[in-house]
Design a protein around this motif. Structure first.
Motif, PDB file in Angstrom:
ATOM      1  N   ILE A  91       6.672   1.849  -3.527  1.00  0.00           N
ATOM      2  CA  ILE A  91       7.376   2.180  -4.419  1.00  0.00           C
ATOM      3  C   ILE A  91       7.705   3.639  -4.325  1.00  0.00           C
ATOM      4  N   THR A  92       8.864   4.135  -4.519  1.00  0.00           N
ATOM      5  CA  THR A  92       9.141   4.822  -4.744  1.00  0.00           C
ATOM      6  C   THR A  92       9.713   5.043  -6.621  1.00  0.00           C
ATOM      7  N   SER A  93       9.869   6.454  -6.341  1.00  0.00           N
ATOM      8  CA  SER A  93       9.847   7.341  -8.211  1.00  0.00           C
ATOM      9  C   SER A  93      11.189   6.402  -9.134  1.00  0.00           C
ATOM     10  N   GLY A  94      12.317   6.070  -8.017  1.00  0.00           N
ATOM     11  CA  GLY A  94      12.998   5.843  -8.640  1.00  0.00           C
ATOM     12  C   GLY A  94      12.884   4.306  -8.552  1.00  0.00           C
ATOM     13  N   GLY A  95      12.371   3.951  -7.805  1.00  0.00           N
ATOM     14  CA  GLY A  95      11.967   2.031  -8.124  1.00  0.00           C
ATOM     15  C   GLY A  95      11.824   1.605  -6.754  1.00  0.00           C
ATOM     16  N   TYR A  96      12.368   2.295  -5.327  1.00  0.00           N
ATOM     17  CA  TYR A  96      12.555   1.107  -4.602  1.00  0.00           C
ATOM     18  C   TYR A  96      11.555   0.645  -4.128  1.00  0.00           C
ATOM     19  N   ILE A  97      11.559  -0.503  -4.069  1.00  0.00           N
ATOM     20  CA  ILE A  97      10.037  -1.194  -3.013  1.00  0.00           C
ATOM     21  C   ILE A  97       9.671  -1.688  -1.885  1.00  0.00           C
ATOM     22  N   ASN A  98       9.387  -1.567  -0.943  1.00  0.00           N
ATOM     23  CA  ASN A  98       8.823  -1.772   0.434  1.00  0.00           C
ATOM     24  C   ASN A  98       7.663  -2.702   0.290  1.00  0.00           C
ATOM     25  N   TYR A  99       7.433  -3.775   1.262  1.00  0.00           N
ATOM     26  CA  TYR A  99       6.475  -4.541   1.211  1.00  0.00           C
ATOM     27  C   TYR A  99       6.253  -4.638   3.121  1.00  0.00           C
ATOM     28  N   ALA A 100       5.282  -4.659   3.579  1.00  0.00           N
ATOM     29  CA  ALA A 100       4.460  -5.810   5.002  1.00  0.00           C
ATOM     30  C   ALA A 100       5.170  -6.333   4.794  1.00  0.00           C
ATOM     31  N   ASP A 101       5.742  -6.697   6.487  1.00  0.00           N
ATOM     32  CA  ASP A 101       6.151  -8.554   6.056  1.00  0.00           C
ATOM     33  C   ASP A 101       4.810  -9.278   5.654  1.00  0.00           C
ATOM     34  N   SER A 102       3.711  -9.181   6.194  1.00  0.00           N
ATOM     35  CA  SER A 102       2.681 -10.053   6.402  1.00  0.00           C
ATOM     36  C   SER A 102       2.372 -10.216   4.414  1.00  0.00           C
ATOM     37  N   ILE A 125       5.351  11.696  -9.523  1.00  0.00           N
ATOM     38  CA  ILE A 125       5.166  11.544  -7.630  1.00  0.00           C
ATOM     39  C   ILE A 125       6.069  10.695  -7.032  1.00  0.00           C
ATOM     40  N   ASN A 126       6.354  11.203  -5.278  1.00  0.00           N
ATOM     41  CA  ASN A 126       7.492  10.575  -5.200  1.00  0.00           C
ATOM     42  C   ASN A 126       7.476   8.985  -4.254  1.00  0.00           C
ATOM     43  N   VAL A 127       6.450   9.111  -4.127  1.00  0.00           N
ATOM     44  CA  VAL A 127       6.272   7.848  -3.305  1.00  0.00           C
ATOM     45  C   VAL A 127       4.578   7.467  -4.333  1.00  0.00           C
ATOM     46  N   MET A 128       4.757   6.004  -4.182  1.00  0.00           N
ATOM     47  CA  MET A 128       3.134   5.672  -4.313  1.00  0.00           C
ATOM     48  C   MET A 128       3.151   4.418  -3.685  1.00  0.00           C
ATOM     49  N   GLY A 129       1.161   4.025  -2.883  1.00  0.00           N
ATOM     50  CA  GLY A 129       1.612   2.999  -2.538  1.00  0.00           C
ATOM     51  C   GLY A 129       0.075   2.410  -2.224  1.00  0.00           C
ATOM     52  N   TRP A 130       0.199   1.440  -1.623  1.00  0.00           N
ATOM     53  CA  TRP A 130      -1.430   0.798  -1.592  1.00  0.00           C
ATOM     54  C   TRP A 130      -1.048   0.570   0.383  1.00  0.00           C
ATOM     55  N   TYR A 131      -3.005   0.656   0.956  1.00  0.00           N
ATOM     56  CA  TYR A 131      -2.715   0.605   2.468  1.00  0.00           C
ATOM     57  C   TYR A 131      -3.918  -0.175   2.627  1.00  0.00           C
ATOM     58  N   ARG A 132      -4.320  -0.528   3.191  1.00  0.00           N
ATOM     59  CA  ARG A 132      -5.592  -1.287   3.437  1.00  0.00           C
ATOM     60  C   ARG A 132      -6.329  -1.359   5.243  1.00  0.00           C
ATOM     61  N   VAL A 170     -10.751  -2.856   3.158  1.00  0.00           N
ATOM     62  CA  VAL A 170     -10.474  -1.821   2.082  1.00  0.00           C
ATOM     63  C   VAL A 170      -9.102  -1.187   1.346  1.00  0.00           C
ATOM     64  N   TYR A 171      -8.529  -1.886   0.524  1.00  0.00           N
ATOM     65  CA  TYR A 171      -7.943  -1.092  -0.128  1.00  0.00           C
ATOM     66  C   TYR A 171      -6.998   0.261  -0.723  1.00  0.00           C
ATOM     67  N   TYR A 172      -7.007   0.939  -0.108  1.00  0.00           N
ATOM     68  CA  TYR A 172      -6.443   2.348  -0.234  1.00  0.00           C
ATOM     69  C   TYR A 172      -4.979   3.280  -1.803  1.00  0.00           C
ATOM     70  N   CYS A 173      -4.664   3.761  -3.021  1.00  0.00           N
ATOM     71  CA  CYS A 173      -4.202   4.096  -3.141  1.00  0.00           C
ATOM     72  C   CYS A 173      -4.012   5.081  -2.732  1.00  0.00           C
ATOM     73  N   ASN A 174      -2.233   5.637  -2.308  1.00  0.00           N
ATOM     74  CA  ASN A 174      -1.405   6.599  -1.547  1.00  0.00           C
ATOM     75  C   ASN A 174      -0.529   6.630  -2.856  1.00  0.00           C
ATOM     76  N   ALA A 175      -0.646   8.619  -2.632  1.00  0.00           N
ATOM     77  CA  ALA A 175       0.110   9.305  -3.908  1.00  0.00           C
ATOM     78  C   ALA A 175       1.109  10.446  -2.688  1.00  0.00           C
ATOM     79  N   ARG A 176       2.474  10.359  -2.778  1.00  0.00           N
ATOM     80  CA  ARG A 176       3.214  11.209  -2.274  1.00  0.00           C
ATOM     81  C   ARG A 176       3.789  12.343  -2.843  1.00  0.00           C
ATOM     82  N   ILE A 177       3.477  13.396  -2.722  1.00  0.00           N
ATOM     83  CA  ILE A 177       4.033  14.857  -3.746  1.00  0.00           C
ATOM     84  C   ILE A 177       4.838  15.452  -3.072  1.00  0.00           C
ATOM     85  N   VAL A 178       5.975  15.191  -2.062  1.00  0.00           N
ATOM     86  CA  VAL A 178       6.341  16.135  -0.728  1.00  0.00           C
ATOM     87  C   VAL A 178       5.922  17.490  -0.634  1.00  0.00           C
TER      88      VAL A 178
END
Length: 115
Positions: A51-62, A31-38, A92-100
């Motif tokens: 979080i990417t498959s390579g471990g890069y992490i990004n957060y919303a400022d909030s 999976i290229n990128v996994m994430g949480w959305y709400r 409501v929190y959603y999990c997302n997975a992207r396989i481009v």
């Protein structure tokens, strides 16, 4: 096709903590990128953390400094540790997975933070 099943939501008082889990039917390393959305009532779905498959992490400022995203490849599971919760984190929190180029969503789990 990737199935995602979230768990761990619930009702918590402000200042409390919850840990969300997302079990994937696919090996996380594929999976290229996994994430949480709400999505809060009456609002658009928004990014919480990725979080990417390579471990890069990004957060919303909030949520920076309060939430931590992580993945356990051995268990094919994504986590979101949420600390110092605020009423405005209610959604409501959603999990997302992207396989481009495909994108997959879980069914969502409710998080309610009381003041």
């Amino acid at each position: 096709q990737v199935q995602l099943v979230e768990s761990g939501g619930g009702l918590v008082q402000a200042g409390g903590s919850l840990r969300l889990s997302c079990a994937a039917s696919e090996t996380l390393s594929r999976i290229n990128v996994m994430g949480w959305y709400r999505q809060a009532p009456g609002k658009q779905r928004e990014l919480v953390a990725t979080i990417t498959s390579g471990g890069y992490i990004n957060y919303a400022d909030s949520v920076k400094g309060r939430f931590t995203i992580s993945r356990d490849n051995a268990k094919n599971t994504l986590y979101l540790q949420m600390n110092s919760l605020k009423p405005e984190d209610t959604a409501v929190y959603y999990c997302n997975a992207r396989i481009v180029p495909e994108s997959y969503w879980g069914q969502g789990t409710q998080v309610t933070v009381s003041s």
